[in-house]
Design a protein around this motif. Sequence first.
Motif, PDB file in Angstrom:
ATOM      1  N   VAL A 244     135.946  32.184 -23.406  1.00 51.58           N
ATOM      2  CA  VAL A 244     136.504  30.930 -22.908  1.00 51.58           C
ATOM      3  C   VAL A 244     136.236  30.886 -21.407  1.00 51.58           C
ATOM      4  O   VAL A 244     136.699  31.755 -20.660  1.00 51.58           O
ATOM      5  N   VAL A 245     135.469  29.890 -20.993  1.00 50.69           N
ATOM      6  CA  VAL A 245     135.043  29.742 -19.599  1.00 50.69           C
ATOM      7  C   VAL A 245     135.920  28.662 -18.962  1.00 50.69           C
ATOM      8  O   VAL A 245     135.823  27.489 -19.309  1.00 50.69           O
ATOM      9  N   ILE A 246     136.735  29.070 -18.015  1.00 55.28           N
ATOM     10  CA  ILE A 246     137.727  28.184 -17.414  1.00 55.28           C
ATOM     11  C   ILE A 246     137.187  27.519 -16.147  1.00 55.28           C
ATOM     12  O   ILE A 246     136.875  28.188 -15.155  1.00 55.28           O
ATOM     13  N   ASP A 247     137.049  26.218 -16.186  1.00 57.58           N
ATOM     14  CA  ASP A 247     136.932  25.324 -15.027  1.00 57.58           C
ATOM     15  C   ASP A 247     135.872  25.696 -13.985  1.00 57.58           C
ATOM     16  O   ASP A 247     136.123  25.608 -12.775  1.00 57.58           O
ATOM     17  N   ARG A 248     134.686  26.056 -14.439  1.00 62.43           N
ATOM     18  CA  ARG A 248     133.597  26.342 -13.484  1.00 62.43           C
ATOM     19  C   ARG A 248     133.010  24.999 -13.029  1.00 62.43           C
ATOM     20  O   ARG A 248     131.946  24.596 -13.442  1.00 62.43           O
ATOM     21  N   GLN A 249     133.756  24.353 -12.141  1.00 57.10           N
ATOM     22  CA  GLN A 249     133.447  22.997 -11.694  1.00 57.10           C
ATOM     23  C   GLN A 249     133.196  22.971 -10.188  1.00 57.10           C
ATOM     24  O   GLN A 249     133.666  23.826  -9.440  1.00 57.10           O
ATOM     25  N   LYS A 250     132.480  21.930  -9.768  1.00 56.53           N
ATOM     26  CA  LYS A 250     132.127  21.787  -8.351  1.00 56.53           C
ATOM     27  C   LYS A 250     133.347  21.776  -7.440  1.00 56.53           C
ATOM     28  O   LYS A 250     133.317  22.332  -6.346  1.00 56.53           O
ATOM     29  N   VAL A 251     134.428  21.163  -7.873  1.00 56.11           N
ATOM     30  CA  VAL A 251     135.625  21.054  -7.043  1.00 56.11           C
ATOM     31  C   VAL A 251     136.201  22.429  -6.683  1.00 56.11           C
ATOM     32  O   VAL A 251     136.848  22.578  -5.651  1.00 56.11           O
TER      33      VAL A 251
ATOM     34  N   PRO B 110     139.006   9.482 -10.982  1.00 58.17           N
ATOM     35  CA  PRO B 110     138.753   9.405 -12.432  1.00 58.17           C
ATOM     36  C   PRO B 110     138.094  10.681 -12.964  1.00 58.17           C
ATOM     37  O   PRO B 110     137.400  11.398 -12.232  1.00 58.17           O
ATOM     38  N   PRO B 111     138.296  10.969 -14.242  1.00 57.70           N
ATOM     39  CA  PRO B 111     137.733  12.186 -14.850  1.00 57.70           C
ATOM     40  C   PRO B 111     136.223  12.305 -14.748  1.00 57.70           C
ATOM     41  O   PRO B 111     135.689  13.407 -14.785  1.00 57.70           O
ATOM     42  N   ASP B 112     135.517  11.169 -14.612  1.00 54.43           N
ATOM     43  CA  ASP B 112     134.057  11.235 -14.524  1.00 54.43           C
ATOM     44  C   ASP B 112     133.555  11.323 -13.083  1.00 54.43           C
ATOM     45  O   ASP B 112     132.353  11.259 -12.831  1.00 54.43           O
ATOM     46  N   ASP B 113     134.463  11.511 -12.116  1.00 53.61           N
ATOM     47  CA  ASP B 113     134.041  11.692 -10.727  1.00 53.61           C
ATOM     48  C   ASP B 113     133.190  12.966 -10.635  1.00 53.61           C
ATOM     49  O   ASP B 113     133.529  13.987 -11.256  1.00 53.61           O
ATOM     50  N   PRO B 114     132.109  12.956  -9.871  1.00 55.58           N
ATOM     51  CA  PRO B 114     131.229  14.130  -9.773  1.00 55.58           C
ATOM     52  C   PRO B 114     131.925  15.414  -9.307  1.00 55.58           C
ATOM     53  O   PRO B 114     131.446  16.506  -9.609  1.00 55.58           O
ATOM     54  N   MET B 115     133.050  15.293  -8.607  1.00 56.27           N
ATOM     55  CA  MET B 115     133.739  16.519  -8.173  1.00 56.27           C
ATOM     56  C   MET B 115     134.207  17.345  -9.367  1.00 56.27           C
ATOM     57  O   MET B 115     134.340  18.557  -9.277  1.00 56.27           O
ATOM     58  N   TYR B 116     134.448  16.676 -10.508  1.00 57.31           N
ATOM     59  CA  TYR B 116     134.910  17.376 -11.700  1.00 57.31           C
ATOM     60  C   TYR B 116     133.766  17.811 -12.616  1.00 57.31           C
ATOM     61  O   TYR B 116     134.006  18.344 -13.707  1.00 57.31           O
ATOM     62  N   ASP B 117     132.516  17.608 -12.193  1.00 59.15           N
ATOM     63  CA  ASP B 117     131.360  18.080 -12.961  1.00 59.15           C
ATOM     64  C   ASP B 117     131.297  19.601 -12.917  1.00 59.15           C
ATOM     65  O   ASP B 117     131.733  20.236 -11.946  1.00 59.15           O
TER      66      ASP B 117
END
Length: 186
Positions: A9-16, A78-85
Amino acid sequence: MVDNDEWLVVIDRQKVFAQSEWSTWACADGTYYDTDEAFVKLAEAYGERVVYTRYVAPDEPRDAWVEYFKDWPQFLVPPDDPMYDFTDETDLLAKGHPVVTKTTFGKWGEELAQAIGGAKKIALCGVATDCCVMLTALAAADDGVAVRLVADACAGSTPDNQRLALEAMGLFSPLITVTDSAAILG
């Protein structure tokens, strides 16, 4: 060793959480990127048994989250903002795998349990160890799932918070086992 009945389980490896030049939520001192090598090896070793999670802010914070987001209004997008990519390397590896998106720090729940097919063993990696990873590990363990926390594939908000979170989760042995990628990969 990777168990045949265990999921990664890979947790939140996001740009933010990775890009500190613009995000105050990013892991300190670029430590997010220190986890890349271990993460990639794990994702490849687990093959099809990998699920990814994403944190996104709620559309409208409620209850205690209202006060929380008064301190962090820049993340109410919003959830589709690039920071959450996902970060680029994570995005490539996540293709074709289940992705669980939640507005809570802890990701364990019915949706994640279903994504792993009801498995009772998981290995966890990702960010931040002292927040989303720890809350997911504790909830999964409390639900009877054996958790292996892969320390070198996790990054804390700061190095000191990483150490403290690993120590705290170590208190829950044998429900949670703190380990590293070399022990899992053999």
